[in-house]
Design a protein around this motif. Structure first.
Motif, mmCIF file in Angstrom:
data_model
loop_
_atom_site.group_PDB
_atom_site.id
_atom_site.type_symbol
_atom_site.label_atom_id
_atom_site.label_comp_id
_atom_site.label_asym_id
_atom_site.label_seq_id
_atom_site.Cartn_x
_atom_site.Cartn_y
_atom_site.Cartn_z
ATOM 1 N N SER A 1 0.821 -1.219 0.000
ATOM 2 C CA SER A 1 0.000 0.000 0.000
ATOM 3 C C SER A 1 0.851 1.264 0.000
ATOM 4 O O SER A 1 0.373 2.333 -0.386
ATOM 5 C CB SER A 1 -0.957 -0.002 1.201
ATOM 6 O OG SER A 1 -0.246 0.161 2.424
ATOM 7 N N ASP A 2 2.114 1.151 0.416
ATOM 8 C CA ASP A 2 3.008 2.305 0.351
ATOM 9 C C ASP A 2 3.341 2.682 -1.090
ATOM 10 O O ASP A 2 3.814 3.800 -1.344
ATOM 11 C CB ASP A 2 4.315 2.018 1.106
ATOM 12 C CG ASP A 2 4.108 1.919 2.609
ATOM 13 O OD1 ASP A 2 3.117 2.489 3.118
ATOM 14 O OD2 ASP A 2 4.917 1.251 3.277
ATOM 15 N N SER A 3 3.106 1.764 -2.022
ATOM 16 C CA SER A 3 3.465 1.985 -3.424
ATOM 17 C C SER A 3 2.247 2.223 -4.313
ATOM 18 O O SER A 3 2.366 2.153 -5.542
ATOM 19 C CB SER A 3 4.263 0.790 -3.956
ATOM 20 O OG SER A 3 5.503 0.676 -3.296
ATOM 21 N N ILE A 4 1.098 2.461 -3.721
ATOM 22 C CA ILE A 4 -0.094 2.799 -4.502
ATOM 23 C C ILE A 4 -0.669 4.105 -3.974
ATOM 24 O O ILE A 4 -0.480 4.449 -2.801
ATOM 25 C CB ILE A 4 -1.158 1.680 -4.468
ATOM 26 C CG1 ILE A 4 -1.545 1.326 -3.028
ATOM 27 C CG2 ILE A 4 -0.666 0.450 -5.210
ATOM 28 C CD1 ILE A 4 -2.587 0.219 -2.935
ATOM 29 N N ASP A 5 -1.336 4.831 -4.855
ATOM 30 C CA ASP A 5 -1.870 6.132 -4.468
ATOM 31 C C ASP A 5 -3.214 6.027 -3.768
ATOM 32 O O ASP A 5 -3.577 6.891 -2.978
ATOM 33 C CB ASP A 5 -1.988 7.026 -5.708
ATOM 34 C CG ASP A 5 -0.631 7.292 -6.338
ATOM 35 O OD1 ASP A 5 0.277 7.717 -5.596
ATOM 36 O OD2 ASP A 5 -0.475 7.067 -7.546
#
Length: 337
Positions: free
Chosen positions: A256-260
């Motif tokens: 989730s750190d890599s999705i907006d």
């Protein structure tokens, strides 16, 4: 603005049907659709012959009704010509046997060749659609982990696993101590002696298995980030990936750190339990502490389980309202028609 829509695959239907489909979407209030995530063999029928005309026509038609588009990258489904050319991109199972193509999710996250092919096709998608204002978001790939596809046991994974272990432990002595390899005479003298936990006569070292699962999760996230970096250079539209609460092979908090924004696919597992579904929505909201999107909402009965329960027609309305009550900003039914 809240999103209400569906997944749509124009390539599945005769062209003469498309206008009627899109007109119907406008009549029932759909304002966004997802397309493209299974389109590789449509866009690139043969190597190098990239043709976006099918997707272009669909985007134009959707725009005529004021409908925006979430564009999916097509890497979940490498086409037959690619797996024929490079069979080494296919996964291997715990027995060391190749998992054949002909379905989906049959590629290895750590295949150098497939990562190169991924970069090539995603670059083409991003070049073509990156500045199109009608593309309001990107979905990278589709359902990482579906069909137990996270963990691969091929040689590319074995090499990448050793690199991952070196970074984590620093020395082979620290690894031996952490894994308790003195048991059953498993002490390693060199990183090259370490293999993935393929089928063994009885239980393999549990610490090896645990680290291999962590490595496999990180491999999926690293593969996601490969695509994310390409898209970010070409487009300002937000990026997501459709998660699944019953797939536990991937660290969703890390992903989730890599999705907006978080999106997920809401299918009923077993008997419908409204409290469990409420918990699932809350889990998805918790990943970024922000509103989320239901990228795929079960439409009612599905056709791919051993037993496919029927639901009252009013059930879909309830499911959609429940998702909004728990913080969703949109819901897309899977699928239109």
């Amino acid at each position: 603005m809240n999103w209400f829509g569906a997944a749509y695959y124009p390539e599945h239907w005769p062209r003469e049907r498309w206008k009627k489909d899109v007109r119907t979407m406008g009549e029932i209030g759909i304002n966004v659709v997802r397309i493209g995530e299974f389109s590789w063999s449509v866009v690139e029928r043969k190597r190098g012959e990239i043709d976006f005309s099918v997707l272009d026509e669909a985007v134009d038609l959707l725009d005529s009704e004021g409908i925006k588009v979430i564009m999916g990258t097509p890497t979940c489904t490498p086409p037959p010509w690619l797996t024929k050319e490079f069979p080494e991109i296919l996964q291997k199972d715990v027995n060391g046997l190749v998992i054949a193509s002909g379905s989906r999710r049959h590629y290895c996250f750590n295949s150098k060749i497939y990562r190169e092919e991924t970069s090539r096709i995603v670059e083409a998608f991003a070049d073509h659609f990156g500045n199109d204002p009608r593309i309001v978001a990107w979905q990278i790939d589709n359902e990482f982990g579906c069909h137990n596809s996270t963990v691969c046991f091929c040689e590319d994974c074995a090499v990448a696993f050793r690199v991952w272990l070196k970074k984590k432990y620093g020395s082979i002595d620290k690894l031996n101590k952490a894994w308790g390899t003195v048991f059953w005479s498993q002490i390693f003298n060199d990183w090259e002696e370490i293999e993935p936990p393929r089928r063994t006569l009885t239980s393999p070292n549990p610490s090896l298995v645990l680290d291999y699962k962590r490595f496999s999760s990180d491999s999926a996230i690293d593969y996601h980030n490969l695509q994310r970096e390409i898209i970010m250079r070409k487009s300002e539209a937000p990026i997501t990936h459709n998660l699944m609460v019953n797939f536990t092979e991937i660290d969703y908090k890390k992903l989730s750190d890599s999705i907006d924004f978080v999106s997920w696919d809401n299918y009923i597992v077993g008997d419908y339990d409204p409290d469990l579904q409420a918990l699932n929505h809350d889990l998805m909201r918790s990943l970024k502490k922000q509103p989320f999107l239901v990228m795929e909402q079960q439409p009612g009965r599905v056709n791919w389980r051993t037993v496919n329960p029927s639901y009252e027609s009013s059930q879909l309305s309830f499911w959609v309202k429940q998702s909004f009550a728990h913080g969703a900003f949109g819901s897309l039914i899977f699928r239109f028609r």
